[in-house]
Design a protein around this motif. Structure first.
Motif, PDB file in Angstrom:
ATOM      1  N   GLU A 184       0.819  -1.214   0.000  1.00  0.00           N
ATOM      2  CA  GLU A 184       0.000   0.000   0.000  1.00  0.00           C
ATOM      3  C   GLU A 184       0.853   1.265   0.000  1.00  0.00           C
ATOM      4  N   GLY A 185       2.166   1.118   0.047  1.00  0.00           N
ATOM      5  CA  GLY A 185       3.044   2.273   0.045  1.00  0.00           C
ATOM      6  C   GLY A 185       3.393   2.807   1.412  1.00  0.00           C
ATOM      7  N   ARG A 186       2.965   2.129   2.475  1.00  0.00           N
ATOM      8  CA  ARG A 186       3.332   2.538   3.828  1.00  0.00           C
ATOM      9  C   ARG A 186       4.785   2.163   4.086  1.00  0.00           C
ATOM     10  N   LEU A 187       5.507   3.050   4.758  1.00  0.00           N
ATOM     11  CA  LEU A 187       6.883   2.770   5.133  1.00  0.00           C
ATOM     12  C   LEU A 187       6.957   2.358   6.593  1.00  0.00           C
ATOM     13  N   TYR A 188       7.756   1.339   6.849  1.00  0.00           N
ATOM     14  CA  TYR A 188       8.193   1.019   8.196  1.00  0.00           C
ATOM     15  C   TYR A 188       9.707   1.150   8.190  1.00  0.00           C
ATOM     16  N   PHE A 189      10.257   1.863   9.172  1.00  0.00           N
ATOM     17  CA  PHE A 189      11.700   2.020   9.186  1.00  0.00           C
ATOM     18  C   PHE A 189      12.207   2.045  10.614  1.00  0.00           C
ATOM     19  N   VAL A 190      13.505   1.759  10.756  1.00  0.00           N
ATOM     20  CA  VAL A 190      14.117   1.752  12.080  1.00  0.00           C
ATOM     21  C   VAL A 190      15.282   2.720  12.105  1.00  0.00           C
ATOM     22  N   GLU A 191      15.523   3.233  13.294  1.00  0.00           N
ATOM     23  CA  GLU A 191      16.667   4.091  13.558  1.00  0.00           C
ATOM     24  C   GLU A 191      17.669   3.316  14.394  1.00  0.00           C
ATOM     25  N   ARG A 192      18.935   3.699  14.281  1.00  0.00           N
ATOM     26  CA  ARG A 192      20.005   2.890  14.846  1.00  0.00           C
ATOM     27  C   ARG A 192      19.877   2.701  16.353  1.00  0.00           C
ATOM     28  N   THR A 193      19.280   3.662  17.038  1.00  0.00           N
ATOM     29  CA  THR A 193      19.148   3.563  18.490  1.00  0.00           C
ATOM     30  C   THR A 193      18.036   2.631  18.933  1.00  0.00           C
ATOM     31  N   SER A 203      14.590   2.713  17.533  1.00  0.00           N
ATOM     32  CA  SER A 203      13.241   3.208  17.289  1.00  0.00           C
ATOM     33  C   SER A 203      12.654   2.602  16.015  1.00  0.00           C
ATOM     34  N   LEU A 204      11.419   2.109  16.118  1.00  0.00           N
ATOM     35  CA  LEU A 204      10.645   1.629  14.969  1.00  0.00           C
ATOM     36  C   LEU A 204       9.566   2.663  14.672  1.00  0.00           C
ATOM     37  N   LYS A 205       9.523   3.145  13.419  1.00  0.00           N
ATOM     38  CA  LYS A 205       8.571   4.178  13.034  1.00  0.00           C
ATOM     39  C   LYS A 205       7.846   3.787  11.756  1.00  0.00           C
ATOM     40  N   PRO A 245       1.342   6.947   3.798  1.00  0.00           N
ATOM     41  CA  PRO A 245       1.300   7.649   2.509  1.00  0.00           C
ATOM     42  C   PRO A 245       0.059   8.513   2.345  1.00  0.00           C
ATOM     43  N   ARG A 246      -0.970   8.251   3.122  1.00  0.00           N
ATOM     44  CA  ARG A 246      -2.198   9.055   3.016  1.00  0.00           C
ATOM     45  C   ARG A 246      -2.020  10.383   3.729  1.00  0.00           C
ATOM     46  N   THR A 247      -1.529  10.328   4.971  1.00  0.00           N
ATOM     47  CA  THR A 247      -1.348  11.554   5.740  1.00  0.00           C
ATOM     48  C   THR A 247       0.033  12.160   5.547  1.00  0.00           C
ATOM     49  N   ARG A 248       0.991  11.354   5.065  1.00  0.00           N
ATOM     50  CA  ARG A 248       2.386  11.741   4.920  1.00  0.00           C
ATOM     51  C   ARG A 248       2.999  12.120   6.260  1.00  0.00           C
ATOM     52  N   LEU A 249       2.543  11.453   7.326  1.00  0.00           N
ATOM     53  CA  LEU A 249       3.040  11.693   8.674  1.00  0.00           C
ATOM     54  C   LEU A 249       3.845  10.503   9.170  1.00  0.00           C
ATOM     55  N   THR A 250       4.805  10.802  10.032  1.00  0.00           N
ATOM     56  CA  THR A 250       5.650   9.775  10.640  1.00  0.00           C
ATOM     57  C   THR A 250       5.262   9.598  12.101  1.00  0.00           C
ATOM     58  N   THR A 251       5.135   8.351  12.533  1.00  0.00           N
ATOM     59  CA  THR A 251       4.749   8.037  13.902  1.00  0.00           C
ATOM     60  C   THR A 251       5.675   6.969  14.459  1.00  0.00           C
ATOM     61  N   ARG A 252       6.092   7.143  15.694  1.00  0.00           N
ATOM     62  CA  ARG A 252       6.901   6.099  16.324  1.00  0.00           C
ATOM     63  C   ARG A 252       5.997   5.020  16.899  1.00  0.00           C
ATOM     64  N   LEU A 267       3.861  -6.900  15.480  1.00  0.00           N
ATOM     65  CA  LEU A 267       3.126  -5.637  15.514  1.00  0.00           C
ATOM     66  C   LEU A 267       1.643  -5.955  15.471  1.00  0.00           C
ATOM     67  N   LYS A 268       0.946  -5.581  16.521  1.00  0.00           N
ATOM     68  CA  LYS A 268      -0.479  -5.877  16.627  1.00  0.00           C
ATOM     69  C   LYS A 268      -1.210  -4.650  17.125  1.00  0.00           C
ATOM     70  N   ASP A 269      -2.223  -4.223  16.392  1.00  0.00           N
ATOM     71  CA  ASP A 269      -3.026  -3.057  16.755  1.00  0.00           C
ATOM     72  C   ASP A 269      -2.150  -1.827  16.995  1.00  0.00           C
ATOM     73  N   GLY A 270      -1.106  -1.706  16.173  1.00  0.00           N
ATOM     74  CA  GLY A 270      -0.268  -0.530  16.217  1.00  0.00           C
ATOM     75  C   GLY A 270       0.763  -0.513  17.317  1.00  0.00           C
ATOM     76  N   THR A 271       0.903  -1.597  18.085  1.00  0.00           N
ATOM     77  CA  THR A 271       1.875  -1.647  19.166  1.00  0.00           C
ATOM     78  C   THR A 271       2.695  -2.928  19.088  1.00  0.00           C
ATOM     79  N   VAL A 272       3.835  -2.920  19.761  1.00  0.00           N
ATOM     80  CA  VAL A 272       4.719  -4.081  19.824  1.00  0.00           C
ATOM     81  C   VAL A 272       4.891  -4.459  21.287  1.00  0.00           C
ATOM     82  N   ASP A 273       4.553  -5.706  21.620  1.00  0.00           N
ATOM     83  CA  ASP A 273       4.766  -6.225  22.970  1.00  0.00           C
ATOM     84  C   ASP A 273       6.192  -6.760  23.030  1.00  0.00           C
ATOM     85  N   LEU A 274       7.079  -6.033  23.697  1.00  0.00           N
ATOM     86  CA  LEU A 274       8.488  -6.420  23.737  1.00  0.00           C
ATOM     87  C   LEU A 274       8.697  -7.755  24.431  1.00  0.00           C
ATOM     88  N   ALA A 275       7.776  -8.134  25.306  1.00  0.00           N
ATOM     89  CA  ALA A 275       7.907  -9.410  26.009  1.00  0.00           C
ATOM     90  C   ALA A 275       7.722 -10.594  25.079  1.00  0.00           C
TER      91      ALA A 275
END
Length: 876
Positions: free
Chosen positions: A59-68, A70-72, A76-83, A132-140
């Motif tokens: 669908e053109g959605r990006l998922y990306f990670v930062e070296r420290t 962070s998963l963000k 593509p619809r809103t063109r906004l980035t969310t952690r 990734l479930k319902d927009g969150t990640v359970d680290l456990a």
């Protein structure tokens, strides 16, 4: 990992075809004529913290990670980035969160995989599966799929990458975890065990310095697919597909051919020792399992020699790629190794005699994908079919992307620049999206702590392209009656089509034409609008806020002089005058001053601007607010500092942009802006909140004052070269229904020593970061760097620091106003050998005025491209 590896030699001739910035290329299989002007770079994510890896959904959605850690995600619809989540990650030297991969069934399972050094276990690299479930990640629920030990708390060369092959196997690139050194990486000395890459890359029982291939299972475990390097577990780890690799940074598993391709960051050996080649960065292409030579040889199997660890002198013949023996004390695997395989592509730090297109200088290769043109894909932005079957790769140090043209059987036919002349700031991940465009993660200028990393999309724009509307007006606020004169002459059409212009004036009147004149008789804050259309009906709109019924104040910084210079920890006195036609001299409390530190004078061009800021510039936002000073509304910097870490408040503030409000920042109402969609309002807030990291020092209100630039503005060794922007703003009184107006003036001051790579504009130049030198500018013959707003009265001498590349010397010319303008002085940058820096100092004639200075480079033109590296220029 490629981040801190600046290592990396040679070949015979070959004939190749070039896809550059100025010619059209036709190939026998191509149906499309390529117009280089149709390649465009779009900024999707404009402000990321050391971004390293991206995935693109259908669908053109990006998922990306930062070296420290962070998963963000980018919508593509809103063109906004969310952690989404912060994955606990240990960051030290070459470790951190290095790669990220969505599961093949991600849309159903929500699974994704990471390669990282976990925070709770510093001496391992781990491949994990998260959900990734319902927009969150359970680290456990983390599943540790595979991990291997690494040496030292600050480990070098840890890889790496994750990819799927066409059979659904997980491909993992790892590094050999051995420090850089000026001798071959097999020092046999006691106490030097960690400097011996035979213990890892050449050890069949070690997972470091390898390409691994496993098949993940639903329960988080894995099995071993058929066809890996060792079917007998007594000979080697069954996960190993390829070995003898220094630092596999970015792996690609081609879905069409099944080939596995990776970039390998090479070493630097002191050739004066007589031990063999300097070393190469490589692209390797594997059609099956194999051994790739490290640490015995590099590039086209150019071998090193055994050496005495004390004298560093050779003690034997060069290693034979067909008969390699691993007799290291640290080896726990096979002693007799398979025959070494040569690299597909290889290049050294100096100019390559084989592939001169790659240039010279620091090196850290980034592997990439093989592009397969899909004629059935409906996409107006997919890469052209002339690139079908080509490997696209990048240089993290040299800031470019290139294309390796391959034969059907995987042989290298030639290299070509991709989007020639475009600087990609440390390209760290390359992906072909479902739309056939190239997505590039740009890490940023520095090795760490970047706040302006980006994810961009490189497209080939087909069909009719929309015009770009622009409005200019000499006066945008005045007393009544206000005769408004405006022009759209700066509008342009990328296809050079004839344009038509439709204006909408305050009050609803309309007009046609490039230039218009309109008398406004009603007081108020209004918007002038022009719609620019081409013959095909493509249209863009520009808007300009105007105010009728009040004249803006006139504000000026009288000291210091614009274009001058400052020193860290020494006081800079400032004074301001502010007059208004209606109010007379404005009192001190109506005047504000702030100081901002920047690397360079300019902040970036419109093409690469944050999309939220572009929306705000096109509207009326900056008539009531500024980035850093109080005006009718609060400064955006204050908004950022209040809300940047408050996720709940973000939605409230973005809604307020559309609906207006009162009381949070005072009693001046914020007018509603219903013309923006909710998604556009969120984009605008995204830019505002990004200001929280700017280096700004507000000053007390007043007409005089003093600032002492110090560590508060980044005055450390890394940031010694800088530009200070003093900005003053003055606000007058409201005139009835017309709100108060604000005007501003700026003065730019520089440290006398400026980093050449922080130029304000350039031609035939790029930047790269070198070990020891830091960020440098690489300039071709006839190219130039421009530094704006230089106060010539304060300069009596220019000093250049840099080096020629290839045949020297290089002539530098300082010219005024234009690349061919008045010659101010010239200097020769001598070749002092062994890559050392040269210094040239020349007096300059006293001049008056504040003018741009062009540093024009002339050298012996060569196919290697750049002829000089400039580190600093001093205006003494």
């Amino acid at each position: 990992m490629a981040y801190f590896s600046f290592h990396g030699g040679t070949r015979a001739g070959i004939v190749w075809l070039t896809l550059g910035a100025s010619i059209v290329v036709h190939f026998a299989w191509a149906t499309e004529s390529v117009d280089p002007a149709r390649f465009e770079r779009e900024v999707l994510v404009a402000a990321a913290d050391d971004p390293v890896s991206v995935e693109i959904t259908a669908e053109g959605r990006l998922y990306f990670v930062e070296r420290t850690g962070s998963l963000k995600t980018w919508d593509p619809r809103t063109r906004l980035t969310t952690r989404i989540a912060m994955l606990p990650t240990h960051v030290a030297w070459d470790t951190g969160l290095l790669s990220f991969l969505l599961a093949r069934d991600f849309a159903v399972s929500g699974h994704f995989y990471t390669l990282r050094c976990p925070e709770e276990k510093h001496l391992v690299m781990r491949v994990s599966r998260f959900t990734l479930k319902d927009g969150t990640v359970d680290l456990a629920e983390e599943k540790a799929v595979l991990e291997w030990a690494i040496d030292s708390e600050e480990p070098p060369h840890c890889g790496g990458d994750l990819k799927w092959d066409r059979e659904g196997n997980l491909i993992i690139g790892t590094g050999e975890n051995t420090p850089p050194q000026n001798v071959p990486a097999f020092d046999p000395s006691p106490g030097k065990e960690l400097f011996d890459a035979r213990r890892s890359a050449a050890n069949s029982m070690d997972l470091r310095g390898k390409i691994l291939r496993i098949t993940p299972q639903a329960d988080g475990t894995y099995t071993i697919p058929h066809g890996n390097m060792f079917s007998d577990a007594r000979q080697g780890r069954p996960e190993v597909f390829a070995m003898g690799i220094r630092n596999a940074f970015r792996v690609f598993a081609d879905p069409k051919t099944g080939w596995i391709v990776w970039g390998d960051v090479g070493g630097n050996v002191d050739t004066s020792l007589g031990l063999g080649p300097e070393g190469y960065d490589e692209i390797n292409l594997a059609k099956g399992p194999g051994f790739y030579g490290w640490p015995f040889m590099s590039g086209p199997n150019e071998a090193w020699r055994p050496f005495d660890p004390v004298t560093k002198k050779p003690v034997g013949e060069p290693f034979d790629p067909r008969h390699l023996v691993n007799d290291s004390r640290g080896n726990t695997g096979l002693r007799e190794l398979p025959e070494a395989q040569p690299a597909l592509l290889y290049y050294p730090t100096v100019a390559s005699r084989v592939w001169p297109e790659v240039g010279s200088g620091g090196r850290s290769i980034t592997g990439g994908p093989i592009y397969h043109f899909d004629p059935a894909l409906t996409s107006q932005v997919k890469l052209p079919d002339t690139l079908d079957g080509c490997l696209i790769f990048a240089e993290w140090m040299r800031n470019w992307i290139q294309v390796a043209r391959l034969s059907p059987d995987g042989k290298l036919l030639g290299l070509e620049p991709f989007m020639s002349g475009m600087i990609f700031r440390k390209p760290t991940d390359l992906k072909i999206g479902p739309d056939g465009a190239l997505y590039v993660v740009e890490y940023g200028d520095r090795f760490r702590d970047n706040k302006d990393g980006r994810i961009v999309r490189c497209v080939y724009r087909r069909g009719n392209r929309a015009p770009v509307a622009r409005i200019t007006a000499e006066i945008t606020a005045a007393k009544l009656p206000f005769t408004l004169r405006a022009s759209a002459a700066d509008s342009r059409d990328p296809d050079a089509d004839h344009l038509t212009y439709r204006w909408k004036f305050p009050g609803g009147a309309t007009a046609d034409g490039v230039q218009v004149e309109h008398v406004i008789t009603n007081a108020g804050r209004w918007v002038l609008e022009v719609a620019v259309s081409d013959p095909a009906g493509a249209r863009s709109v520009a808007r300009l806020p105007v105010v009728a019924g009040n004249s803006p104040p006139q504000v000026r910084i009288t000291t210091p002089a614009d274009g001058g210079f400052f020193e860290w920890n020494k006081a800079v006195d400032w004074s301001v005058t502010a007059q208004d036609a209606e109010d007379g001299a404005l009192p001190a409390e109506k005047v504000t001053v702030q100081v901002e530190r920047r690397d360079r004078l300019v902040e970036g061009d419109a093409m690469n601007a944050h999309p939220g800021m572009a929306l705000m510039r096109a509207g009326t936002c900056f008539s009531c607010h500024t980035a850093t000073d109080k005006s009718a509304g609060p400064p955006y910097l204050a908004v950022a500092q209040r809300y940047a870490t408050n996720a709940a408040a973000r939605e409230i503030v973005s809604k307020k942009i559309r609906t207006g409000g009162l009381g949070v920042w005072g009693q001046i109402p914020m007018p509603p802006n219903p013309q923006y969609t909710p998604d556009q309002a969120r984009q605008m807030l995204d830019w505002i909140l990004g200001l929280a990291s700017r280096q700004v020092l507000p000053q007390p209100s007043g007409l005089v004052g003093q600032v002492r630039p110090s560590t508060a503005l980044g005055a450390n060794e890394r940031d010694a070269e800088a530009v200070l922007i003093l900005t003053t703003s003055a606000t007058d009184q409201a005139q009835g229904a017309v709100p108060a107006l604000r005007s501003e003036a700026t003065v730019a001051l520089r440290t006398r020593r400026q980093r050449a790579a922080h130029f304000d504009a350039a031609a035939k130049a790029s930047t790269q970061e070198n070990l020891g030198d830091g960020l440098v500018a690489r300039v071709e013959s006839g190219g130039w760097l421009r530094f704006d707003r230089i106060n010539l009265e304060q300069v009596r001498e220019l000093r250049f620091r840099g080096r020629p590349l290839g045949a020297g010397p290089v002539r530098l010319e300082a010219r005024l106003d234009a690349p061919g303008g008045e010659l101010w002085t010239s200097a020769a940058l001598a070749d002092v050998h062994e890559g050392k820096l040269s210094t040239a100092t020349e007096p300059v004639e006293g001049k008056s005025g504040i003018r741009p200075v062009y540093l024009v480079v002339h050298g012996v033109a060569s196919s290697a491209g750049a002829v000089a590296e400039l580190v600093t220029v001093e205006f003494r």
